[in-house]
Design an enzyme around this catalytic site. Structure first.
Site, PDB file in Angstrom:
ATOM      1  N   LYS A  23     -17.331  -0.289   7.103  1.00 20.83           N
ATOM      2  CA  LYS A  23     -17.872  -1.305   6.201  1.00 20.83           C
ATOM      3  C   LYS A  23     -19.389  -1.158   6.084  1.00 20.83           C
ATOM      4  O   LYS A  23     -19.953  -1.271   4.990  1.00 20.83           O
ATOM      5  CB  LYS A  23     -17.497  -2.698   6.717  1.00 20.83           C
ATOM      6  CG  LYS A  23     -17.692  -3.789   5.692  1.00 20.83           C
ATOM      7  CD  LYS A  23     -17.051  -5.103   6.134  1.00 20.83           C
ATOM      8  CE  LYS A  23     -17.171  -6.148   5.030  1.00 20.83           C
ATOM      9  NZ  LYS A  23     -16.519  -7.415   5.402  1.00 20.83           N
ATOM     10  N   PHE A  69     -10.789  -7.029  14.690  1.00 21.52           N
ATOM     11  CA  PHE A  69      -9.788  -7.499  13.732  1.00 21.52           C
ATOM     12  C   PHE A  69      -9.539  -6.436  12.657  1.00 21.52           C
ATOM     13  O   PHE A  69     -10.478  -5.927  12.061  1.00 21.52           O
ATOM     14  CB  PHE A  69     -10.253  -8.813  13.081  1.00 21.52           C
ATOM     15  CG  PHE A  69      -9.301  -9.313  12.033  1.00 21.52           C
ATOM     16  CD1 PHE A  69      -8.021  -9.731  12.379  1.00 21.52           C
ATOM     17  CD2 PHE A  69      -9.666  -9.342  10.694  1.00 21.52           C
ATOM     18  CE1 PHE A  69      -7.137 -10.175  11.418  1.00 21.52           C
ATOM     19  CE2 PHE A  69      -8.780  -9.785   9.721  1.00 21.52           C
ATOM     20  CZ  PHE A  69      -7.505 -10.202  10.086  1.00 21.52           C
ATOM     21  N   GLN A  70      -8.307  -6.125  12.452  1.00 18.56           N
ATOM     22  CA  GLN A  70      -7.863  -5.116  11.479  1.00 18.56           C
ATOM     23  C   GLN A  70      -8.467  -3.740  11.739  1.00 18.56           C
ATOM     24  O   GLN A  70      -8.701  -2.962  10.819  1.00 18.56           O
ATOM     25  CB  GLN A  70      -8.119  -5.577  10.032  1.00 18.56           C
ATOM     26  CG  GLN A  70      -7.227  -6.762   9.648  1.00 18.56           C
ATOM     27  CD  GLN A  70      -7.127  -7.029   8.165  1.00 18.56           C
ATOM     28  OE1 GLN A  70      -8.065  -6.795   7.418  1.00 18.56           O
ATOM     29  NE2 GLN A  70      -5.979  -7.531   7.721  1.00 18.56           N
ATOM     30  N   MET A 101      24.643   8.146   0.520  1.00 14.84           N
ATOM     31  CA  MET A 101      24.607   9.452   1.175  1.00 14.84           C
ATOM     32  C   MET A 101      24.931   9.319   2.657  1.00 14.84           C
ATOM     33  O   MET A 101      25.638  10.154   3.227  1.00 14.84           O
ATOM     34  CB  MET A 101      23.227  10.105   0.980  1.00 14.84           C
ATOM     35  CG  MET A 101      23.150  11.541   1.470  1.00 14.84           C
ATOM     36  SD  MET A 101      24.355  12.616   0.649  1.00 14.84           S
ATOM     37  CE  MET A 101      23.368  13.280  -0.692  1.00 14.84           C
ATOM     38  N   GLU A 155       0.807  -1.224   0.000  1.00 14.49           N
ATOM     39  CA  GLU A 155       0.000   0.000   0.000  1.00 14.49           C
ATOM     40  C   GLU A 155       0.838   1.272   0.000  1.00 14.49           C
ATOM     41  O   GLU A 155       0.416   2.311  -0.513  1.00 14.49           O
ATOM     42  CB  GLU A 155      -0.966   0.022   1.192  1.00 14.49           C
ATOM     43  CG  GLU A 155      -2.105  -0.989   1.113  1.00 14.49           C
ATOM     44  CD  GLU A 155      -1.759  -2.344   1.700  1.00 14.49           C
ATOM     45  OE1 GLU A 155      -0.557  -2.595   1.959  1.00 14.49           O
ATOM     46  OE2 GLU A 155      -2.673  -3.151   1.907  1.00 14.49           O
TER      47      GLU A 155
END
Lengths: 181, 572
Positions: free
Chosen positions: B161, B111-112, B473, B49
């Protein structure tokens, strides 16, 4: 140096978090913050006292103005404001109740509860007055102290910010309170 | 017409003009993905993502349009964080839509479930938690308005949802946003415009500081008009490269930590700085106390909180850059600053002759060669998307950008792993453009899984990996400031040519400058994504350099005697 900011915001859950987060993130030191409803529905009013220099206070105003939920920000000038704080103090009366009550009268405060060995005093006033009362009562033993933080308003005519607000009277479309965090 | 919340989401995106979204499905966003097939919107399936945000970011930077990301709740949403912060710091308009657990489960550690609106509060312009289908359209419309108005930035809309599954009537007109109009930047005060004009017309040693805001405001023509009329040279920030053309006679080059010494010198000796859409980042000012001590400062920025933030200015001009310049231009007097321009030119000295790119081939391959030759071969017309580190600075020094939106790079955040996904987004935004990824071996390994996204989506980008075997760097800082202790900077890489093979794309390796041109030609001819690994000098460093906290004119030069001369950008 103390600066008083008056912030008009949408009355939505989470707006306080956004304002507080901004102060934390930018390192502006909050002395006190109060929030409550206003004369308009859906609009809340915060009074924030910050301890900082003039340039930083101005920057805080500019940052606040970027928040979507903020309708207006007003930085009160020095001197031309009413700034009020409310304190509740539980003071020991073990050294004699009458002296404590005399001080309460001098400061035009109120006794709102009396127990055997203590009293609860309510005092409204400028920040300076409250500090003075607290200092005067300290020798008797302050058992508990709670303060609201400042609520402030400019003296004279209705503030420009408030006028603009009334003229705009914007309510977010579909704003339900549940929409924003 | 009654629709599900999920349908309302796509309907709104469609009406906002969205053609492409970048995302990754999951449980809490499934209703939205299920409805997606009914709408003519292209979905690019990413491999992580974070890359979805970088792609949307690259898409936005390349096109000026708002990029859109879709992700699920919990880890899907938290993976967006780095990308959102990257976009926030560089003022990139994005809308991220995340699924959230059902509203009845909010706050239960379901959950999540993560509090993504809480997490992203300081790295978005604004965010929303939507729990009812009827609130979706107002939130999405306002999100697009907020993301692209004023100083742009990312906005996140978290939708439960049950809100996606619920039904509501889409009232498009009723959902029109207004709150983003609350703080439209004011026009600068007349008195400040007048003061600015007096200063501009009186200046003897003026310099324009050209920033990203020129691009965001679409003010290139006005900036060039000002520069040409009053003969004011301009120096660019990293994100200002390409906002004004590098080949312009008045262009000095990049300022700051790895800017050219004469550019920084010009800023330090200027009597007037005209800052246009830039924010005096510490990477361009050096030590603030010693920054441009003799200069009056005019600062034009759409974000009033940027003015007087770090550098106290004499004239604050809060407002949209294009409009401010349009107000100023009619009263700007033509001027001739030949002595000043000559003086700056004299500071260039012999740097062009000593420039590494002009040295005879000693058998070693330097990144500067790669950048210079790539610039020559592509005629400076490619869209170059860089990662973060040494190669990013070499690109900025040696690839001279004339075209707007031709350099895409993570400036404020310095996000490694940005280049490949951002390039895929850029190519999707501008299919006709030749897009080059320039990445180090370290950063490329952070997000190279997106090669498969490019393959799956049929996207062609050309990739130049500048491989020096180090996190270069950081190694350079260790060499200069940590007595050469290379803690955790040597980094192994896979065989990039074989890696390309595993992804089914063209790959080759270049170790000599003489092989470069043919390899680049082969990559360009490939119909699909092509990768070239450039094995460059391992311990080369980016020069000149202003150490962190040093004054801007106090530059570390390339040590002498050295087989490698000082770098110096001279667009010849």
């Amino acid at each position: 140096m103390s600066h008083v900011l008056v912030i008009y915001t949408d009355d939505e859950p989470g707006v306080l978090t956004r304002v507080a987060m901004l102060f934390r993130r930018r390192g502006f030191n909050i002395h006190s913050l109060t929030v409550g409803p206003t004369e308009q529905v859906h609009v809340s009013r915060m009074t924030v006292v910050v301890d900082t220099d003039e340039a930083t206070a101005r920057r805080a105003v500019e940052h606040l103005r970027k928040l979507v939920n903020v309708l207006e920000v007003q930085q009160l000038g020095h001197g031309r404001n009413v700034v009020r704080d409310l304190a509740l103090l539980r003071v020991s009366t073990a050294q004699g109740r009458s002296e404590v009550l005399q001080l309460v009268q001098v400061f035009r405060a109120n006794v709102v509860d009396i127990a055997d060995d203590s009293v609860v005093i309510e005092c409204t006033g400028s920040l300076g007055k409250i500090e003075a009362l607290v200092d005067s009562l300290r020798p008797f033993g302050i058992l508990e102290l709670g303060r609201t933080g400042a609520v402030a308003m400019a003296r004279g005519l209705r503030s420009e910010a408030s006028n603009r607000l009334a003229a705009a009277a914007v309510v977010a479309p579909g704003s339900t309170g549940a929409m924003s965090v | 017409m009654d629709r599900t919340g999920a349908q309302i989401i796509w309907e709104c995106l469609l009406r906002e003009g969205v053609e492409t979204v970048f995302g990754y499905p999951g449980g809490a966003i499934l209703p939205t993905y299920d409805a997606m097939t009914e709408y003519p919107i292209r979905h690019v399936l990413v491999r992580h993502e974070q890359s979805a945000v970088h792609m949307a970011d690259g898409f936005a930077r390349a096109s000026g349009r708002t990029g859109v990301v879709v992700a699920t709740s919990g880890p899907g949403a938290t993976n967006l964080v780095t990308g959102l912060a990257t976009a926030m710091l560089d003022s990139i308009p994005l809308v991220a839509i995340t699924g959230q657990v059902g509203s009845g489960l909010l706050g239960t550690d379901a959950f999540q479930e993560v509090d993504i609106t809480g997490i992203t509060l300081p790295i978005t312009k604004h965010n929303y938690l939507v729990t009812r289908a009827q609130d979706i359209a107002p939130a999405i419309r306002e999100a697009f308005a907020v993301a692209s108005s004023g100083r742009p930035g990312p906005v996140l809309v978290d939708i439960t949802k049950d809100a996606q599954q619920g039904r509501a009537t889409l009232d498009w007109e009723g959902a029109a946003p207004t709150r983003h109009l609350r703080h439209i930047p004011p026009s600068p005060a007349e008195v400040d415009l007048d003061r600015a004009l007096v200063m501009i017309n009186a200046a003897k040693r003026p310099v324009i500081l050209a920033g990203h805001g020129i691009q965001l405001s679409g003010a290139r023509a006005e900036v060039l008009a000002l520069a040409e009329l009053a003969q004011i040279p301009f120096a660019e920030t990293l994100l200002g490269l390409g906002a004004v053309p590098a080949s312009h006679a008045l262009s000095l080059g990049m300022m700051g930590m790895h800017g050219e010494s004469w550019v920084n010198q010009a800023i330090q000796e200027a009597d007037l700085l005209i800052a246009l859409g830039m924010r005096f980042d510490d990477r361009v000012t050096g030590r603030l106390k010693e920054y441009a001590p003799n200069a009056l400062k005019i600062h034009v920025d759409i974000d009033a909180s940027e003015i007087n933030k770090l550098v106290p200015v004499d004239v604050p001009l809060g407002g949209d850059l294009k409009q401010v310049l349009q107000a100023l231009l009619p009263s700007v007097k033509a001027a001739d600053h030949t002595p000043w321009l000559e003086r700056i030119r004299s500071w260039r000295g012999d740097s062009a002759v000593r420039d590494i790119k002009n040295l005879p081939d000693d058998g070693h391959l330097y990144a500067a060669h790669v950048m210079h030759d790539l610039w020559k071969i592509t005629k400076g017309e490619a869209v170059v998307v860089t990662d973060v580190g040494q190669h990013q600075m070499w690109e900025a020094q040696y690839y001279h950008h004339d075209g707007e939106r031709s350099l895409i790079t993570s400036g404020g955040a310095g996000t490694m792993g940005f280049a490949l996904p951002a390039a895929i987004g850029a190519k999707l935004a501008r299919p006709e453009a030749e897009v080059w990824v320039v990445a180090g071996d370290g950063g490329f390994q952070m997000t190279f899984a997106e090669l498969m996204t490019a393959v799956q989506e049929g996207v062609k980008v050309n990739i130049a990996i500048i491989n020096n075997g180090y996190l270069g760097m950081v190694r350079q800082w260790q060499a200069l400031f940590y007595e050469g202790r290379y803690a955790a900077t040597p980094i192994l890489s896979p065989d990039f040519v074989k890696l390309a093979g595993a992804f089914g794309i063209h790959g080759e390796r270049v170790e000599k400058r003489s092989d470069l041109e043919a390899a680049v030609a082969r990559a360009r001819q490939q119909p699909g994504t092509a990768l070239i690994e450039f094995k460059v000098e391992q311990e080369d460093a980016v020069y000149p350099m202003v150490a962190a906290g040093a004054a801007l004119h106090d530059m570390i030069r390339r040590p002498s005697p050295s087989p490698i001369a000082e770098t110096g950008a001279d667009p010849v």
